[in-house]
Scaffold this motif. Structure first.
Motif, PDB file in Angstrom:
ATOM      1  N   ALA A 151      16.540   5.988  -3.912  1.00  0.00           N
ATOM      2  CA  ALA A 151      15.649   4.967  -3.378  1.00  0.00           C
ATOM      3  C   ALA A 151      14.290   5.542  -3.058  1.00  0.00           C
ATOM      4  N   ALA A 152      14.246   6.810  -2.581  1.00  0.00           N
ATOM      5  CA  ALA A 152      12.985   7.436  -2.208  1.00  0.00           C
ATOM      6  C   ALA A 152      12.076   7.592  -3.402  1.00  0.00           C
ATOM      7  N   SER A 153      12.642   7.981  -4.580  1.00  0.00           N
ATOM      8  CA  SER A 153      11.819   8.183  -5.764  1.00  0.00           C
ATOM      9  C   SER A 153      11.244   6.863  -6.256  1.00  0.00           C
ATOM     10  N   VAL A 154      12.018   5.769  -6.110  1.00  0.00           N
ATOM     11  CA  VAL A 154      11.511   4.452  -6.505  1.00  0.00           C
ATOM     12  C   VAL A 154      10.342   4.071  -5.610  1.00  0.00           C
ATOM     13  N   ASP A 155      10.487   4.301  -4.294  1.00  0.00           N
ATOM     14  CA  ASP A 155       9.403   4.003  -3.364  1.00  0.00           C
ATOM     15  C   ASP A 155       8.152   4.766  -3.737  1.00  0.00           C
ATOM     16  N   ALA A 156       8.312   6.051  -4.067  1.00  0.00           N
ATOM     17  CA  ALA A 156       7.163   6.887  -4.391  1.00  0.00           C
ATOM     18  C   ALA A 156       6.457   6.360  -5.629  1.00  0.00           C
ATOM     19  N   ALA A 157       7.244   5.874  -6.625  1.00  0.00           N
ATOM     20  CA  ALA A 157       6.642   5.342  -7.843  1.00  0.00           C
ATOM     21  C   ALA A 157       5.906   4.040  -7.553  1.00  0.00           C
ATOM     22  N   GLU A 158       6.521   3.172  -6.742  1.00  0.00           N
ATOM     23  CA  GLU A 158       5.923   1.877  -6.454  1.00  0.00           C
ATOM     24  C   GLU A 158       4.669   2.010  -5.598  1.00  0.00           C
ATOM     25  N   GLN A 159       4.588   3.081  -4.817  1.00  0.00           N
ATOM     26  CA  GLN A 159       3.500   3.194  -3.857  1.00  0.00           C
ATOM     27  C   GLN A 159       2.133   3.201  -4.526  1.00  0.00           C
ATOM     28  N   GLY A 160       2.032   3.679  -5.756  1.00  0.00           N
ATOM     29  CA  GLY A 160       0.745   3.675  -6.440  1.00  0.00           C
ATOM     30  C   GLY A 160       0.604   2.552  -7.447  1.00  0.00           C
ATOM     31  N   GLY A 161       1.573   1.621  -7.465  1.00  0.00           N
ATOM     32  CA  GLY A 161       1.584   0.567  -8.470  1.00  0.00           C
ATOM     33  C   GLY A 161       0.699  -0.617  -8.119  1.00  0.00           C
ATOM     34  N   PRO A 162       0.606  -1.577  -9.048  1.00  0.00           N
ATOM     35  CA  PRO A 162      -0.266  -2.743  -8.855  1.00  0.00           C
ATOM     36  C   PRO A 162       0.049  -3.546  -7.591  1.00  0.00           C
ATOM     37  N   LYS A 163       1.348  -3.738  -7.299  1.00  0.00           N
ATOM     38  CA  LYS A 163       1.702  -4.531  -6.108  1.00  0.00           C
ATOM     39  C   LYS A 163       1.249  -3.826  -4.835  1.00  0.00           C
ATOM     40  N   TRP A 164       1.432  -2.500  -4.806  1.00  0.00           N
ATOM     41  CA  TRP A 164       0.991  -1.727  -3.637  1.00  0.00           C
ATOM     42  C   TRP A 164      -0.525  -1.834  -3.476  1.00  0.00           C
ATOM     43  N   ARG A 165      -1.255  -1.690  -4.583  1.00  0.00           N
ATOM     44  CA  ARG A 165      -2.725  -1.765  -4.516  1.00  0.00           C
ATOM     45  C   ARG A 165      -3.185  -3.141  -4.045  1.00  0.00           C
ATOM     46  N   GLU A 166      -2.541  -4.169  -4.561  1.00  0.00           N
ATOM     47  CA  GLU A 166      -2.908  -5.534  -4.167  1.00  0.00           C
ATOM     48  C   GLU A 166      -2.650  -5.777  -2.688  1.00  0.00           C
ATOM     49  N   ALA A 167      -1.481  -5.349  -2.207  1.00  0.00           N
ATOM     50  CA  ALA A 167      -1.128  -5.556  -0.800  1.00  0.00           C
ATOM     51  C   ALA A 167      -2.046  -4.763   0.124  1.00  0.00           C
ATOM     52  N   THR A 168      -2.354  -3.516  -0.254  1.00  0.00           N
ATOM     53  CA  THR A 168      -3.213  -2.687   0.581  1.00  0.00           C
ATOM     54  C   THR A 168      -4.640  -3.224   0.589  1.00  0.00           C
ATOM     55  N   ALA A 169      -5.125  -3.668  -0.573  1.00  0.00           N
ATOM     56  CA  ALA A 169      -6.462  -4.267  -0.653  1.00  0.00           C
ATOM     57  C   ALA A 169      -6.531  -5.525   0.212  1.00  0.00           C
ATOM     58  N   ASN A 170      -5.481  -6.341   0.165  1.00  0.00           N
ATOM     59  CA  ASN A 170      -5.447  -7.560   0.987  1.00  0.00           C
ATOM     60  C   ASN A 170      -5.487  -7.231   2.473  1.00  0.00           C
ATOM     61  N   ALA A 171      -4.767  -6.170   2.857  1.00  0.00           N
ATOM     62  CA  ALA A 171      -4.757  -5.770   4.271  1.00  0.00           C
ATOM     63  C   ALA A 171      -6.165  -5.367   4.723  1.00  0.00           C
ATOM     64  N   LEU A 172      -6.892  -4.670   3.870  1.00  0.00           N
ATOM     65  CA  LEU A 172      -8.268  -4.274   4.195  1.00  0.00           C
ATOM     66  C   LEU A 172      -9.183  -5.492   4.302  1.00  0.00           C
ATOM     67  N   ILE A 173      -9.048  -6.423   3.372  1.00  0.00           N
ATOM     68  CA  ILE A 173      -9.893  -7.620   3.385  1.00  0.00           C
ATOM     69  C   ILE A 173      -9.625  -8.468   4.629  1.00  0.00           C
ATOM     70  N   VAL A 174      -8.349  -8.621   4.985  1.00  0.00           N
ATOM     71  CA  VAL A 174      -7.995  -9.393   6.179  1.00  0.00           C
ATOM     72  C   VAL A 174      -8.573  -8.732   7.427  1.00  0.00           C
ATOM     73  N   ALA A 175      -8.466  -7.408   7.509  1.00  0.00           N
ATOM     74  CA  ALA A 175      -9.023  -6.693   8.665  1.00  0.00           C
ATOM     75  C   ALA A 175     -10.526  -6.900   8.751  1.00  0.00           C
ATOM     76  N   MET A 176     -11.200  -6.900   7.610  1.00  0.00           N
ATOM     77  CA  MET A 176     -12.646  -7.134   7.591  1.00  0.00           C
ATOM     78  C   MET A 176     -12.973  -8.547   8.058  1.00  0.00           C
ATOM     79  N   ASP A 177     -12.262  -9.532   7.507  1.00  0.00           N
ATOM     80  CA  ASP A 177     -12.514 -10.931   7.859  1.00  0.00           C
ATOM     81  C   ASP A 177     -12.335 -11.189   9.350  1.00  0.00           C
ATOM     82  N   GLN A 178     -11.344 -10.513   9.947  1.00  0.00           N
ATOM     83  CA  GLN A 178     -11.010 -10.768  11.342  1.00  0.00           C
ATOM     84  C   GLN A 178     -11.745  -9.854  12.313  1.00  0.00           C
ATOM     85  N   GLY A 179     -12.599  -8.981  11.779  1.00  0.00           N
ATOM     86  CA  GLY A 179     -13.353  -8.079  12.648  1.00  0.00           C
ATOM     87  C   GLY A 179     -12.505  -6.986  13.253  1.00  0.00           C
TER      88      GLY A 179
END
Length: 244
Positions: free
Chosen positions: A1-29
């Motif tokens: 399970a750990a190796s799957v997590d490590a692979a997913e961490q740099g994938g498109p879904k991870w990038r999208e979720a992390t980018a969204n978290a940054l945008i939300v933080a910006m919007d909310q100050g």
């Protein structure tokens, strides 16, 4: 399970979720949350190597400084900006530090932004008035959304499997204090990695139970290591008794 997590961490879904978290933080100050994510997932080498990224970072600092004083602008007659506020200090520190490279390149807007903390009502300044308009922040947000997919990097983390193996291997060195110390250090590092994984999964809205299997393996290896250590200490204590 750990190796799957490590692979997913740099994938498109991870990038999208992390980018969204940054945008939300910006919007909310949420300044602290934004910069925590920014520094964790955008390495210094990436930030320092590109003037466009450095310029974007400056604009986000300006955004948070402006966000914090908008209530003052809304007051009848206008309030007065406190130059010692956290946001204004952060903006000034960035311009005088990492952002100084932009200043050296003759980007006039940097000098304008540097004036923000020193003006009581910067929204009345013709050169700074645009940054207090919603269109300006929307433009920064759009530039940030376009840039993030190529900027984000998953943080490097030691392989859990290797760490847990190191803990298990230390059991065979029950009579070796060096092996025991190495095993204890591996336990501490592995626990830190698991905690990091839990935070990341929570931030990206994923199931934190994914860390349960490696955590159980680590706990079992830790118990065996502790038992080996106890046996070693008891053997040493018995020897001292006989000498006495």
């Amino acid at each position: 399970a750990a190796s799957v997590d490590a692979a997913e961490q740099g994938g498109p879904k991870w990038r999208e979720a992390t980018a969204n978290a940054l945008i939300v933080a910006m919007d909310q100050g949420e300044r602290e949350m934004f910069w925590s994510l920014w520094e964790r997932y955008i390495p210094p080498t990436v930030r320092a190597g590109d003037m466009e990224t450095r310029g974007l970072e400056l604009e986000v600092h300006v955004h948070f400084a402006v966000f914090a004083v908008l209530p003052l602008k809304a007051k009848v007659g206008g309030g007065k900006v406190e130059p010692g506020s956290v946001e204004m200090r952060a903006l000034k520190a960035f311009i005088e530090g990492p952002g100084n490279a932009l200043l050296q390149r003759g980007q006039g807007r940097v000098t304008q932004y540097l004036a923000l903390p020193s003006l009581e009502q910067p929204w009345n300044n013709p050169q700074l008035a645009p940054v207090f308009e919603p269109e300006w922040s929307r433009g920064v947000k759009a530039r940030l959304e376009r840039a993030l997919p190529s900027l984000l990097r998953p943080p490097p983390a030691p392989q859990l499997h290797a760490l847990i193996t190191a803990v298990s291997g230390a059991q065979s060195g029950a009579g070796d204090s060096g092996a025991q110390r190495a095993g204890a250090e591996a336990v501490a590092v592995a626990n830190g990695v698991l905690a990091q994984m839990e935070v990341l999964l929570a931030e990206t809205g994923r199931d934190k139970s994914q860390v349960d299997p490696p955590r159980r393996r680590l706990a079992a290896a830790s118990r065996l290591l502790h038992a080996s250590e106890q046996a070693r200490e008891e053997g040493r204590g018995g020897g001292y008794e006989e000498e006495g």
